[in-house]
Motif scaffolding. Structure first.
Motif, PDB file in Angstrom:
ATOM      1  N   SER A  90      28.509 -20.810  36.294  1.00 49.47           N
ATOM      2  CA  SER A  90      29.188 -21.387  37.450  1.00 49.47           C
ATOM      3  C   SER A  90      30.680 -21.086  37.495  1.00 49.47           C
ATOM      4  CB  SER A  90      28.983 -22.908  37.481  1.00 49.47           C
ATOM      5  OG  SER A  90      29.506 -23.511  36.307  1.00 49.47           O
ATOM      6  N   TYR A 109      28.652 -22.513  44.760  1.00 52.11           N
ATOM      7  CA  TYR A 109      27.488 -22.665  43.889  1.00 52.11           C
ATOM      8  C   TYR A 109      27.630 -23.893  43.005  1.00 52.11           C
ATOM      9  CZ  TYR A 109      24.628 -21.857  39.726  1.00 52.11           C
ATOM     10  OH  TYR A 109      23.775 -22.016  38.664  1.00 52.11           O
ATOM     11  N   ASP A 145      29.379 -16.193  46.113  1.00 50.63           N
ATOM     12  CA  ASP A 145      30.644 -16.424  45.420  1.00 50.63           C
ATOM     13  C   ASP A 145      31.062 -15.180  44.634  1.00 50.63           C
ATOM     14  OD1 ASP A 145      31.052 -19.035  46.310  1.00 50.63           O
ATOM     15  OD2 ASP A 145      30.074 -19.949  44.580  1.00 50.63           O
ATOM     16  N   ALA A 203      18.157 -20.607  38.766  1.00 49.40           N
ATOM     17  CA  ALA A 203      19.319 -21.072  39.524  1.00 49.40           C
ATOM     18  C   ALA A 203      20.173 -22.045  38.731  1.00 49.40           C
ATOM     19  CB  ALA A 203      18.863 -21.722  40.829  1.00 49.40           C
ATOM     20  N   HIS A 227      25.342 -18.449  44.785  1.00 49.54           N
ATOM     21  CA  HIS A 227      25.834 -17.867  43.535  1.00 49.54           C
ATOM     22  C   HIS A 227      26.192 -16.397  43.764  1.00 49.54           C
ATOM     23  CE1 HIS A 227      25.456 -15.967  39.518  1.00 49.54           C
ATOM     24  NE2 HIS A 227      25.942 -17.103  39.076  1.00 49.54           N
ATOM     25  N   ARG A 228      25.308 -15.678  44.417  1.00 51.34           N
ATOM     26  CA  ARG A 228      25.586 -14.268  44.731  1.00 51.34           C
ATOM     27  C   ARG A 228      26.776 -14.161  45.684  1.00 51.34           C
ATOM     28  NH1 ARG A 228      22.932  -9.378  44.490  1.00 51.34           N
ATOM     29  NH2 ARG A 228      23.744  -7.844  45.969  1.00 51.34           N
ATOM     30  N   ALA A 288      25.782 -11.128  39.873  1.00 56.20           N
ATOM     31  CA  ALA A 288      24.578 -11.926  40.119  1.00 56.20           C
ATOM     32  C   ALA A 288      23.548 -11.785  39.014  1.00 56.20           C
ATOM     33  CB  ALA A 288      23.943 -11.523  41.450  1.00 56.20           C
ATOM     34  N   ALA A 304      21.996 -14.497  36.400  1.00 53.03           N
ATOM     35  CA  ALA A 304      21.061 -15.523  36.864  1.00 53.03           C
ATOM     36  C   ALA A 304      19.615 -15.134  36.567  1.00 53.03           C
ATOM     37  CB  ALA A 304      21.245 -15.754  38.365  1.00 53.03           C
ATOM     38  N   ALA A 350      22.339 -20.259  35.776  1.00 53.64           N
ATOM     39  CA  ALA A 350      23.310 -19.223  36.114  1.00 53.64           C
ATOM     40  C   ALA A 350      24.718 -19.727  35.786  1.00 53.64           C
ATOM     41  CB  ALA A 350      23.210 -18.860  37.589  1.00 53.64           C
ATOM     42  N   ARG A 409      32.778 -19.909  40.719  1.00 53.18           N
ATOM     43  CA  ARG A 409      31.834 -19.957  41.835  1.00 53.18           C
ATOM     44  C   ARG A 409      31.847 -21.359  42.449  1.00 53.18           C
ATOM     45  NH1 ARG A 409      29.784 -16.470  37.926  1.00 53.18           N
ATOM     46  NH2 ARG A 409      28.868 -14.519  38.719  1.00 53.18           N
ATOM     47  N   ARG A 442      25.253 -27.282  42.662  1.00 58.49           N
ATOM     48  CA  ARG A 442      24.647 -27.711  41.403  1.00 58.49           C
ATOM     49  C   ARG A 442      24.688 -29.230  41.231  1.00 58.49           C
ATOM     50  NH1 ARG A 442      24.544 -24.112  36.846  1.00 58.49           N
ATOM     51  NH2 ARG A 442      24.231 -26.019  35.643  1.00 58.49           N
TER      52      ARG A 442
END
Length: 286
Positions: free
Chosen positions: A135, A141, A170, A130, A167-168, A250, A253, A133, A138, A145
């Motif tokens: 950014s 997400y 966004d 996580a 994240h997914r 995604a 990630a 990944a 996003r 963070r």
């Protein structure tokens, strides 16, 4: 040696099938609402709790910003339910309450599994994924963070699952924008994909029947929905492309997983997801 599994399939399986159930306690259990009530909200009014908790990583931004980032609510919902939440509490207090309530709900649902060694192993690996990944593009997400990482294993796992879920999400919004599907149309697509009517699916409840039918009519005019309110061939193909693009966005990630890590990760997460599916979120430990 890295995993040779198809990245799109891997991203969807890990993200939606194994990790998202751990995050969904936030929306499906009473404990998060009760925790938010403890800092001043009315737990009989769900949407202000939802908007305050989910938007808290963004800070005290205007409702229009929340509406744009959340993407798929009926017009006016963010303005109605988010406006004024920071008169009740602060984003930091909302974040703390949301985490505490979600972890309490997850602990209840998982029962003895909540203290298994698999929790700590899965939490450490999920958190590594996580936090590594990308950014860019996003916003939700990226906001998450900035939050301090919990130390307790179950809380760390919930936090990591939340990061990967947003994240997914966004990335999914970006795929919808690229496909020309707006927020209300996205919910019609999701409803049809699961065999539900758009009215039954939710989040479009504020729309009148005429307004909702106008959304469906717009999709029908574009050849994406047929006269019976089902996907046309073109509509089904577009929905599938959106999901494929979401998977591709995604996938980074999870790209650092080795074959051994993937095997351990799935072995640790699959019993948790299976337990949640079997007992549901209203399960009470005897």
């Amino acid at each position: 040696m890295t995993s040779t599994a198809p990245t799109t399939t891997l991203a969807r399986y890990l993200g939606q099938k194994l990790l998202e159930p751990l995050h969904l306690v936030t929306y499906m259990c009473d404990e998060p609402n009760e925790a938010m009530a403890g800092i001043g909200f009315d737990d009989g009014q769900y949407w202000p709790l939802y908007f305050a908790g989910r938007a808290a990583p963004l800070g005290q931004v205007p409702a229009a910003v929340v509406d744009a980032i959340f993407y798929n609510f009926a017009p006016g919902m963010a303005e109605e339910f988010y406006t004024g939440v920071w008169d009740v509490t602060t984003p930091s207090a909302a974040l703390a309450a949301r985490e505490a309530g979600s972890v309490a709900g997850l602990r209840r649902v998982l029962g003895p599994l909540a203290d298994s060694p698999a929790i700590a192993r899965a939490a450490d690996l999920a958190l590594r994924l996580a936090l590594n990944a990308p950014s860019e593009g996003r916003p939700l997400y990226a906001g998450l963070r900035t939050i301090a990482v919990p130390t307790e294993p179950l809380a760390r796992l919930w936090h990591a699952a939340t990061l990967l879920r947003e994240h997914r999400g966004d990335g999914h919004n970006a795929a919808l924008v690229a496909a020309g599907i707006n927020g209300q149309e996205a919910h019609v697509f999701a409803a049809l994909d699961t065999g539900m009517t758009p009215r039954a699916y939710g989040r479009l409840d504020p729309l009148s029947d005429a307004e909702l039918e106008a959304v469906v009519d717009g999709l029908r005019d574009r050849g994406l929905v047929d006269a019976d309110g089902e996907f046309t061939v073109a509509g089904r193909e577009l929905k599938d492309r959106i999901e494929e693009q979401t998977d591709l966005a995604a996938a980074p990630a999870y790209s650092s997983l080795t074959a051994d890590e993937l095997a351990q990760f799935t072995a640790d997460l699959e019993p948790l997801a299976a337990h949640i599916e079997a007992v549901g979120y209203d399960y009470r430990v005897a």
